[in-house]
Design a protein around this motif. Sequence first.
Motif, mmCIF file in Angstrom:
data_model
loop_
_atom_site.group_PDB
_atom_site.id
_atom_site.type_symbol
_atom_site.label_atom_id
_atom_site.label_comp_id
_atom_site.label_asym_id
_atom_site.label_seq_id
_atom_site.Cartn_x
_atom_site.Cartn_y
_atom_site.Cartn_z
ATOM 1 N N VAL A 221 -5.089 -3.809 9.085
ATOM 2 C CA VAL A 221 -5.341 -2.410 8.722
ATOM 3 C C VAL A 221 -5.248 -2.247 7.202
ATOM 4 O O VAL A 221 -6.090 -1.611 6.563
ATOM 5 N N HIS A 222 -4.210 -2.857 6.640
ATOM 6 C CA HIS A 222 -3.920 -2.752 5.204
ATOM 7 C C HIS A 222 -5.105 -3.239 4.363
ATOM 8 O O HIS A 222 -5.437 -2.640 3.336
ATOM 9 N N GLU A 223 -5.748 -4.330 4.828
ATOM 10 C CA GLU A 223 -6.857 -4.894 4.050
ATOM 11 C C GLU A 223 -8.062 -3.963 3.988
ATOM 12 O O GLU A 223 -8.900 -4.102 3.112
ATOM 13 N N GLY A 224 -8.140 -3.030 4.943
ATOM 14 C CA GLY A 224 -9.285 -2.128 4.928
ATOM 15 C C GLY A 224 -8.921 -0.693 4.584
ATOM 16 O O GLY A 224 -9.766 0.196 4.657
ATOM 17 N N CYS A 225 -7.654 -0.464 4.209
ATOM 18 C CA CYS A 225 -7.180 0.920 4.065
ATOM 19 C C CYS A 225 -7.606 1.537 2.735
ATOM 20 O O CYS A 225 -7.499 0.905 1.677
ATOM 21 N N ASP A 226 -8.024 2.788 2.794
ATOM 22 C CA ASP A 226 -8.380 3.527 1.575
ATOM 23 C C ASP A 226 -7.188 3.677 0.630
ATOM 24 O O ASP A 226 -7.358 3.935 -0.554
ATOM 25 N N ARG A 227 -5.959 3.567 1.167
ATOM 26 C CA ARG A 227 -4.763 3.801 0.353
ATOM 27 C C ARG A 227 -4.184 2.507 -0.223
ATOM 28 O O ARG A 227 -3.123 2.534 -0.855
ATOM 29 N N ALA A 228 -4.849 1.361 0.020
ATOM 30 C CA ALA A 228 -4.281 0.074 -0.412
ATOM 31 C C ALA A 228 -4.102 0.005 -1.925
ATOM 32 O O ALA A 228 -3.200 -0.673 -2.420
ATOM 33 N N GLY A 229 -4.939 0.710 -2.681
ATOM 34 C CA GLY A 229 -4.794 0.721 -4.140
ATOM 35 C C GLY A 229 -3.464 1.335 -4.553
ATOM 36 O O GLY A 229 -2.825 0.890 -5.506
ATOM 37 N N LYS A 244 -1.101 9.197 -0.994
ATOM 38 C CA LYS A 244 -0.623 7.865 -1.391
ATOM 39 C C LYS A 244 -0.332 6.973 -0.174
ATOM 40 O O LYS A 244 -0.446 7.407 0.961
ATOM 41 N N CYS A 245 0.072 5.741 -0.468
ATOM 42 C CA CYS A 245 0.368 4.769 0.596
ATOM 43 C C CYS A 245 1.510 5.261 1.483
ATOM 44 O O CYS A 245 2.538 5.742 0.995
ATOM 45 N N LEU A 246 1.346 5.080 2.796
ATOM 46 C CA LEU A 246 2.275 5.644 3.777
ATOM 47 C C LEU A 246 3.340 4.661 4.264
ATOM 48 O O LEU A 246 4.043 4.943 5.236
ATOM 49 N N VAL A 247 3.470 3.511 3.604
ATOM 50 C CA VAL A 247 4.356 2.478 4.164
ATOM 51 C C VAL A 247 5.805 2.947 4.252
ATOM 52 O O VAL A 247 6.523 2.607 5.189
ATOM 53 N N LYS A 248 6.242 3.773 3.307
ATOM 54 C CA LYS A 248 7.648 4.206 3.331
ATOM 55 C C LYS A 248 7.909 5.242 4.414
ATOM 56 O O LYS A 248 9.064 5.515 4.728
ATOM 57 N N GLY A 250 6.525 4.888 7.424
ATOM 58 C CA GLY A 250 6.394 4.254 8.733
ATOM 59 C C GLY A 250 5.108 3.507 9.017
ATOM 60 O O GLY A 250 4.908 3.060 10.151
ATOM 61 N N CYS A 251 4.208 3.324 8.052
ATOM 62 C CA CYS A 251 2.932 2.652 8.348
ATOM 63 C C CYS A 251 3.125 1.141 8.530
ATOM 64 O O CYS A 251 3.703 0.474 7.679
ATOM 65 N N TRP A 252 2.603 0.614 9.641
ATOM 66 C CA TRP A 252 2.695 -0.814 9.951
ATOM 67 C C TRP A 252 1.434 -1.572 9.522
ATOM 68 O O TRP A 252 1.248 -2.745 9.877
HETATM 69 S S1 SF4 Z 1 0.804 0.378 4.149
HETATM 70 FE FE1 SF4 Z 1 -0.252 1.886 2.855
HETATM 71 S S2 SF4 Z 1 -2.075 0.844 2.099
HETATM 72 FE FE2 SF4 Z 1 -1.269 -0.354 3.833
HETATM 73 S S3 SF4 Z 1 -2.366 0.405 5.628
HETATM 74 FE FE3 SF4 Z 1 -0.518 1.648 5.475
HETATM 75 S S4 SF4 Z 1 -1.090 3.473 4.224
HETATM 76 FE FE4 SF4 Z 1 -2.689 1.908 3.986
#
Ligand code: SF4
Length: 349
Positions: A221-229, A244-248, A250-252
Amino acid sequence: MATEPKAPAVEEVHILWISEGMSCDGDSVSVTAAGQPGIEDVLLGAIPGLPKVHLHNKVLSPTLGGEEFLAPFRQAAVDQLDAPFVLVIEGSIPNENINGEGYWTSFGNDEATGEPLTLNWWIDRLAPKAWGVVAIGTCATYGGIHAMAGNPTGCMGLADYLGWDFRSAGGLPIVNVPGCPVQPENFMETLTWLLYQAAGLAPVIPLDSQLRPQWLFGKTVHEGCDRAGYYEQGDFAEDYNSVKCLVKVGCWGPVVNCNVPKRGWMAGIGGCPNVGGICIGCTMPGFPDKFMPFMDAPPGAGLSSAVSGVYGPFIRRMRGITNKTVNKEPKWRHNRRQLTTGYSPRWGN
Ligand code: SF4
Ligand code: SF4
């Protein structure tokens, strides 16, 4: 050198689609949104080279309900169907060995006794006779939500039920197209490949170790995510009201195999993190248990966001400087009386 005899090309095919697994029928509904190709394109013969397709799905096919709908399933169970068929299973498979005095889920009744015919009864008879077998959605592929810890039905994915080394009459393993629900074009593209393969116009479908089409589930998912930048620059959302990136929160995405952010959901639009939803790993064999509780940051997120939190601000600052530079025009673009572009005439004036 002896070559294997080539299987005859299939000119007509039935799709026997049973959605009586433990499910919400969401995959049948999802497929109505496919556009490339649409299910109606396949059924109406709009795609060159495909066999003629007869769809039998309780929601999507034009036949009425009751015995008229059940007839091709009954014929296939006794080898009387007039053409090869692809069996599509939707929903997870309950363990009927532990059903007590009853049954977990059924599809039609036994004509002689009037007793319900379980999903398992149908799978036992149809899967070995099918040209190909497809599990649609995460429930059918790996068990999904119904198979989470503490469930009473002992349900499982189709490969857990039939065996991971199962081969159909067409010599194919089960083809798994996970997703909760399935991304509509992921399923239609897979089905189209199988139909071309049946017609002798495509090579054997390439699957990964979890029996997923490789070209659909080979990236994260991360490799294709619009928020990866934003991730790369250490710029993280603290709540959902952020681009912004949602990893903090809960994004897996960094560890989940799914192409939805690249493909979008309908007509290229959507795709969980692209539109603000954390990835909860719904395509994965470990879903949902290994991804819970959903809103907590995944393991490794703290470390990776801390590391990119260190170098990210430095990269952002450097890029800010470069960005200012490239946001200015070169100094030789002016309306003065001298040419300052550095032009040097080769042959004199
Ligand atoms: S961790 Fe951030 S950049 Fe990676 S998939 Fe989730 S939202 Fe997108
Ligand atoms: S991005 Fe994540 S939550 Fe969304 S469909 Fe893919 S695996 Fe499921």
